[in-house]
Motif scaffolding. Sequence first.
Motif, PDB file in Angstrom:
ATOM      1  N   PRO A   1       0.835  -1.212   0.000  1.00  0.00           N
ATOM      2  CA  PRO A   1       0.000   0.000   0.000  1.00  0.00           C
ATOM      3  C   PRO A   1       0.860   1.249   0.000  1.00  0.00           C
ATOM      4  O   PRO A   1       1.931   1.292   0.609  1.00  0.00           O
ATOM      5  CB  PRO A   1      -0.803  -0.125   1.306  1.00  0.00           C
ATOM      6  CG  PRO A   1       0.004  -1.041   2.171  1.00  0.00           C
ATOM      7  CD  PRO A   1       0.708  -1.982   1.237  1.00  0.00           C
ATOM      8  N   GLY A   2       0.383   2.275  -0.713  1.00  0.00           N
ATOM      9  CA  GLY A   2       1.110   3.534  -0.802  1.00  0.00           C
ATOM     10  C   GLY A   2       0.282   4.688  -0.267  1.00  0.00           C
ATOM     11  O   GLY A   2      -0.545   4.519   0.635  1.00  0.00           O
ATOM     12  N   ALA A   3       0.462   5.858  -0.833  1.00  0.00           N
ATOM     13  CA  ALA A   3      -0.214   7.069  -0.368  1.00  0.00           C
ATOM     14  C   ALA A   3      -1.696   7.022  -0.726  1.00  0.00           C
ATOM     15  O   ALA A   3      -2.099   6.373  -1.700  1.00  0.00           O
ATOM     16  CB  ALA A   3       0.435   8.295  -1.005  1.00  0.00           C
ATOM     17  N   PRO A   4      -2.550   7.710   0.048  1.00  0.00           N
ATOM     18  CA  PRO A   4      -3.986   7.768  -0.268  1.00  0.00           C
ATOM     19  C   PRO A   4      -4.227   8.443  -1.619  1.00  0.00           C
ATOM     20  O   PRO A   4      -3.469   9.308  -2.047  1.00  0.00           O
ATOM     21  CB  PRO A   4      -4.566   8.603   0.883  1.00  0.00           C
ATOM     22  CG  PRO A   4      -3.551   8.533   1.974  1.00  0.00           C
ATOM     23  CD  PRO A   4      -2.232   8.420   1.293  1.00  0.00           C
ATOM     24  N   TRP A   5      -5.332   8.073  -2.266  1.00  0.00           N
ATOM     25  CA  TRP A   5      -5.699   8.680  -3.539  1.00  0.00           C
ATOM     26  C   TRP A   5      -6.164  10.121  -3.353  1.00  0.00           C
ATOM     27  O   TRP A   5      -5.942  10.959  -4.226  1.00  0.00           O
ATOM     28  CB  TRP A   5      -6.816   7.873  -4.210  1.00  0.00           C
ATOM     29  CG  TRP A   5      -6.333   6.613  -4.829  1.00  0.00           C
ATOM     30  CD1 TRP A   5      -6.418   5.360  -4.308  1.00  0.00           C
ATOM     31  CD2 TRP A   5      -5.672   6.470  -6.082  1.00  0.00           C
ATOM     32  NE1 TRP A   5      -5.851   4.437  -5.158  1.00  0.00           N
ATOM     33  CE2 TRP A   5      -5.388   5.094  -6.257  1.00  0.00           C
ATOM     34  CE3 TRP A   5      -5.301   7.367  -7.089  1.00  0.00           C
ATOM     35  CZ2 TRP A   5      -4.750   4.603  -7.393  1.00  0.00           C
ATOM     36  CZ3 TRP A   5      -4.663   6.877  -8.215  1.00  0.00           C
ATOM     37  CH2 TRP A   5      -4.389   5.513  -8.370  1.00  0.00           C
ATOM     38  N   GLY A   6      -6.811  10.403  -2.219  1.00  0.00           N
ATOM     39  CA  GLY A   6      -7.326  11.752  -2.017  1.00  0.00           C
ATOM     40  C   GLY A   6      -8.349  12.096  -3.087  1.00  0.00           C
ATOM     41  O   GLY A   6      -9.238  11.300  -3.404  1.00  0.00           O
TER      42      GLY A   6
END
Length: 327
Positions: A288-293
Amino acid sequence: MIPVTVLTGFLGSGKTTLVNHILTANHGHRIAVIENEFGEIGIDNDLVIGGDEKIIEMSNGCCLCCTARTDLIEILRSLLERRERFDRILIETSGMADPNPVAQTFFVDDEIARHFQLDAIVTLVDAQHVGRHLDEVDPDGVGDHVVDQIAFADRLVVNKVDLVTPGELQAVQRRLRGINATAEVLTSSHARVDLSRILGIAAFDLNRELQNRPGWLDEPEHLHDPALDSVGIEVGGELDRVAFEGWLRRLVDARGDDFYRFKGMIAVSGDERRLVVQGVHRLYDVQPGAPWGSDPRRSRMVVIGRGLDREELTRGLAACAPAGAAP
């Protein structure tokens, strides 16, 4: 003079991981990063951690050692207008790049030569896969690319040493010494190196280079291995994570030898975070990486290798959509 470090290394050697280490380490430098990707879809910029001010520019589309060298000159000139915002520059080249023409850039243009100083060529080497790449000896093929990157290095970083045995590491180091007898050799796992040994080391010596190769500044541009291609695939909406990981596993099992590098950002249902894919041949990781926002949900992958079928790869990725999802 603004010091410039050129970071090179073949596909999957760990360059972007090292860039992230540099940008997040407590070293006191303000660093402008110029990134270059080989292919039609940009992924690396999304994989880099750091503030917006640090990733100043990105050279997109083709390799810096080819027609995009003029783009590099323009980027460097534009950075002069923001000189107060950084202390040094890091250029992360494509895994297909020959460092020779990139280095020549700092001596063939008068304005660039007045303001920028090439500090060092740092080459990352994948300890697990470099042997098989060096064994590919077709003219202008993979082996030639890897040899060029190793031979021109001021510092060699043998990365991913945690994936090989001590005996295998010694064999790799012997092969490197056969290609480059003078560069200092460092070792690392996950590209964690002492940054004082690769930044601000004043290791590039133009007089030495011209003495060893008198016609170096006039050498022709680098040609890529025509058998290697870069395919970018993209589908909108969200995918089912179990279906995606199953497809990726089957694909790598069947074609891993032909996949020199693959990477991507995947949108999966039920998770607000990007799914980050990184792979080299049969070795890959999904995290998992950064949120999509507020960014639109879409899945993008880049595969660099041999015998790639864009339509087949796109169909396979799109088939990972949840049951009942609109096509």
